[in-house]
Design an enzyme around this catalytic site. Structure first.
Site: not given
Ligand code: GUN
Length: 291
Positions: A53, A97, A120
């Site tokens: 990422k 995460q 997200d």
């Protein structure tokens, strides 16, 4: 028949280069799109995802405000960090995460991120917008899969789509997206409570496998010409590899590619799209500040 192998890397590269061009034009307006990726601990898969990422962020010309914390970090400290990032006008997107270490409540952390920075798409406000069809951040993996289907020219309207898996990250949002008028599929969700998954997949035009287990879907479980999307990322021990493992998906690729019309490989299929859509959502978050 041998299936067309959908090149997720190529589609992701296209999305990322479109995003990079838009980042450059935002920079001219004095806006520097910025994402903070928060990683707690050193779960090897998470470290690898976060590295990917951050690399994509740099390539898109975005500002990287990532924070890597030790596994012992308290829930309170993580929540304090989210609060700081929420309040910082230079930070457009925040991603924590998952999974988090067991002593940290994932829901509490996810829900603490401002919905307008939730790239997200995990915050209940964005989940609600996905359900009702309002504009919000769409979860990266399911959104990336819809881009792959579009780019491959696969018709979804009126098709029978079976999603295997009901996670909040993939299965549930995937099913909700395919249900939207835009994609217009008839959707069935199979999960660990489903008695005979093959009964459903044999009848499906599109199967999206997100069970988290290798060989969940085998050639005998699909019909000729089905479209198979493999979301799995499973590490299988392999002493011939330097890392000691290799990645396999949730579907039996070798068998299915002889029967399906389209299939995504692992690696190089859905995975790169997840990262591309994260970059896309971050650009969106930055552009939204102009509205
Ligand atoms: N863990 C596995 N997939 C994801 C994802 O898409 N986002 C985050 N934040 N964590 C994950």
């Amino acid at each position: 028949m041998s299936a067309v192998i959908i090149d997720g890397k190529a589609v992701a590269a296209k999305v990322k280069s479109d995003v990079a061009a838009k980042v450059a034009s935002l920079n001219e307006k004095g806006i520097r799109p910025c994402l903070a990726v928060v990683l707690v601990g050193d779960n090897p898969a998470s470290v690898s995802y976060v590295t990917g990422k951050r690399k994509a962020l740099a390539e898109a010309g975005m500002v990287d405000r990532s924070v890597i914390l030790p596994a012992e970090t308290s829930e309170e400290e993580v929540l304090r960090l989210i609060d700081e990032l929420n309040k910082d006008p230079e930070v457009h997107g925040i991603l924590v995460q998952l999974p988090l270490p067991k002593h940290i409540d994932e829901k509490k952390v996810t829900n603490a991120i401002l919905p307008e920075k939730d790239v997200d798409g995990f915050h209940p406000v964005n989940v609600g917008k996905l359900v009702t069809g309002e504009d919000g951040f769409l979860p990266c993996t399911p959104n990336g899969i819809t881009v792959l289907l579009k780019e491959a020219g696969i018709e979804t309207s009126g098709k029978k789509c079976v999603v295997i898996g009901r996670s909040n990250i993939v299965g549930k949002p995937m099913a909700l997206l395919m249900l939207r008028k835009e994609f217009n599929a008839t959707v069935t969700v199979c999960h660990t409570g489903t008695k005979n998954i093959a009964e459903f997949t044999k009848d499906a035009d599109i199967v999206i496998a997100a069970s988290g287990h290798p060989s969940t879907l085998t050639a005998d479980m699909i019909k000729d010409g089905a479209v198979v999307i493999d979301v799995g990322v499973n590490r299988i021990p392999d002493s011939s590899k330097k890392s000691g493992f290799r990645l396999v998906g949730d579907v039996d690729f070798e068998g299915i590619k002889e029967k399906a019309s389209f299939i995504t490989p692992v690696p190089g299929g859905v995975g790169p799209m997840t990262i591309a859509m994260l970059i896309y959502n971050t650009l969106q978050a930055a552009e939204n500040t102009l509205k």
